[in-house]
Write a protein that holds these residues in place. Structure first.
Motif: not given
Length: 605
Positions: A430-434, A450-453
């Protein structure tokens, strides 16, 4: 049009000394106190002096401010000299200015309830949540209090529970501070006075040495026993100040033309008549589909009546007995149900989890975010999300997160790959996606992205964060939080101080007094309705679960398990408060075959 005053209200306006004004919901206590304040400003106060109106809840503050704005006999100059504050806000101002006199550091900061919950989570985890002994309760309270004072004296972090104690100590030690306050506020109005705890009462006693006190109270509305309200508090006030006592209990201004207040009074005795104007009763079959169909139908009907009546800024409150049921009702209303569309609404939920979820999103908006930092704020979320009642599961989750991070760091230091089963893998994904997200500089858009991720990622823990973050209401256009985040982006092309901004915004939101009363459909716990008023109220409780014709569980009832066991006085008072929040109509929905026991005649088994 001039307000037609009752004899009791005229007595209040004419009184010279300390006053105790008694009355039930809608009896006109607030209205006459506003008129009294304006009269004192006109006739008695000096140019720099003010009347101070103190209340417990921001909801009450909003209603009082609205009443002041709408009262035609109160001029603009008088309005400016009536200050309306919560006890917390007023106490905080005194502590920040004079706290050094009782040994507090010069630099002070507020320890918000969620962060207080985190700070005290280890102490609370050491004691049983269910049925602790009296000795355990006392020991836990002593340890918590000691830690609060340690944080206050060593770090300047002051939690709400210390506000009253700090101010009481200040005023008892310094006559000068008391006189300074009295010089500014010769008249102080104390709303919901019956709910003051010991520390607040100690403050009031000190204030009354130099200022005139006007206490507004409803003897039958004590539903805040958990904060230490004393049933003898009104007697204490009489003994300390020998006030003139004015009883407005027979007056009804809020729901004039109805018998809502009368029914509320009858709830206290259990002696009912056949019907009440403005109060409707409905039953539903004890299953989810039919229960929620009935609720939705009543809410939509209430909306329709208010729209047809062209009521401006109308409000319909759906009041339920428990926090759990409030979330269930809110989630149910968000989606389509059969042929019934979603019902747009707001939910008045506890904010601990919401605030901590906001801190996680804010952290992820900042540059320099790391896996260790994300784990730190996520562990804090689990420790503090349930306020002063942390669950073992949530505390264990926080410990697992920190242990997994520590283990991953040890393996990395030894040149080993992280274990495939490590819970850090899903969090890092998830952090990488952010990291890959291109932020736009629009706070609302970036926040939602960010909430969606968090919601769509493979980490179940961060999905819980995303679910809590759905309840954030501070990013609407024009809000302080949105403006501050926008300014932060403009200053450096990034949200460099997002976490600090979010924490500050929630503190400011807690102390804010200018917020207008809620409109539209609002879902809330019955306890949270105190001090508020709505055009219509729908009270909805849970229903029994049966097996082989027998009730095996009875959750989310107005009275626990819907049983007449023990003293039901507190339940009756709470129910009365909820019923009398309405100005036009109250609808009570209870399950068929097992109606709320408080609706049954007192002498009926």
């Amino acid at each position: 049009m001039a307000l037609e005053l009752t004899e009791g209200q005229k007595t209040v306006l004419a009184a010279k000394g300390h006053l105790l004004v008694l009355g039930g919901p809608g009896s006109g206590k607030t209205t006459v106190s506003i008129l009294k304040a304006a009269k004192e400003v006109r006739e008695r106060l000096g140019p720099e002096q003010r009347v101070l109106f103190l209340s417990f809840a921001r909801a009450t503050i909003s209603r009082v401010l609205e009443a002041i704005r709408e009262e035609p006999s109160v001029g603009a100059a008088e309005r400016r000299r009536i200050e309306v504050e919560t006890y917390h806000s007023f106490f905080w101002q005194i502590i920040v200015t004079h706290g050094y006199l009782i040994g507090l550091p010069r630099r002070l900061s507020l320890l918000t309830p969620p962060n207080e919950a985190i700070a005290l989570s280890a102490i609370r985890a050491a004691f049983p949540r269910s049925k602790p002994t009296k000795q355990q309760q006392e020991e836990r309270a002593a340890q918590e209090d000691a830690e609060r004072w340690r944080l206050a004296r060593s770090k300047g972090k002051i939690c709400f529970d210390l506000f009253g104690t700090c101010v009481a100590e200040l005023l008892s030690r310094s006559e000068k501070v008391g006189k300074l306050i009295a010089n500014r506020y010769p008249d102080i109005i104390l709303d919901e006075f019956q709910d003051t705890n010991k520390a607040q009462w100690d403050v009031v006693k000190s204030l009354g040495r130099y200022s005139r006190l006007i206490a507004l109270a409803d003897p039958d509305q004590r539903i805040f026993d958990f904060i230490g309200a004393d049933p003898e508090r009104l007697k204490h006030f009489e003994e300390a100040f020998a006030p003139e006592i004015v009883d407005l209990s027979t007056d009804n201004h809020r729901s004039k033309g109805t018998e809502i207040a009368l029914f509320g009074n009858h709830i206290l005795t259990g002696k009912y008549k056949a019907a009440y104007t403005g109060v409707e009763f409905g039953v539903f079959v004890s299953n989810e589909a039919q229960a929620f169909a009935k609720l939705r139908g009543e809410v939509m009907a209430a909306r329709g009546r208010l729209a047809e009546g062209q009521v401006i800024d109308w409000s319909v409150a759906v009041l339920v007995p428990t926090k759990k049921m409030m979330r269930i009702v809110s989630d149910h209303m968000r989606v389509k149900f059969g042929n019934m569309p979603p019902i747009r609404h707001t939910a008045s939920i506890d904010m601990d989890g919401v605030i901590l979820s906001a801190e996680i999103i804010a952290y992820l908006l900042q540059p320099g975010r790391t896996l260790a930092g994300l784990v730190e704020v996520t562990a804090a979320f689990f420790r503090g999300r349930n306020g002063n009642q942390p669950t073992k599961d949530a505390l264990a989750e926080a410990d697992r997160l920190e242990a997994a991070l520590h283990k991953a760091q040890e393996r990395a230091a030894a040149g080993k790959e992280r274990a495939k089963a490590s819970i850090m893998n899903a969090i890092e994904e998830v952090l990488d996606a952010v990291f890959a997200l291109a932020l736009s500089g629009d706070p609302d858009t970036d926040w939602q992205s960010v909430r969606a991720l968090l919601e769509s990622g493979n980490c179940a823990r961060l999905k819980q964060v995303a679910a809590e973050a759905r309840n954030i209401r501070l990013l609407e256009k024009g809000t302080v939080l949105r403006q501050a985040l926008s300014a932060d982006w403009r200053a450096g092309g990034a949200y460099r101080h997002a976490l600090e901004i979010v924490r500050r915004a929630f503190v400011e939101e807690h102390f804010a007094s200018g917020k207008r009363p809620e409109t539209g459909v609002i879902v809330m716990n019955m306890h949270k309705a105190k001090g508020k008023q709505f055009d219509e109220v729908v009270i909805f409780e849970g229903w029994p679960r049966r097996a082989q014709g027998k009730i095996v569980a009875n959750p989310d009832r107005i009275v626990r398990s819907n049983e007449r066991i023990g003293d039901l006085t507190s339940a009756r008072q709470n129910f009365r408060v909820s019923v009398t929040r309405s100005k036009r109509r109250t609808t009570i929905l209870t399950p068929e075959g097992d109606p709320c026991v408080l609706l049954l005649p007192a002498n009926d088994g």
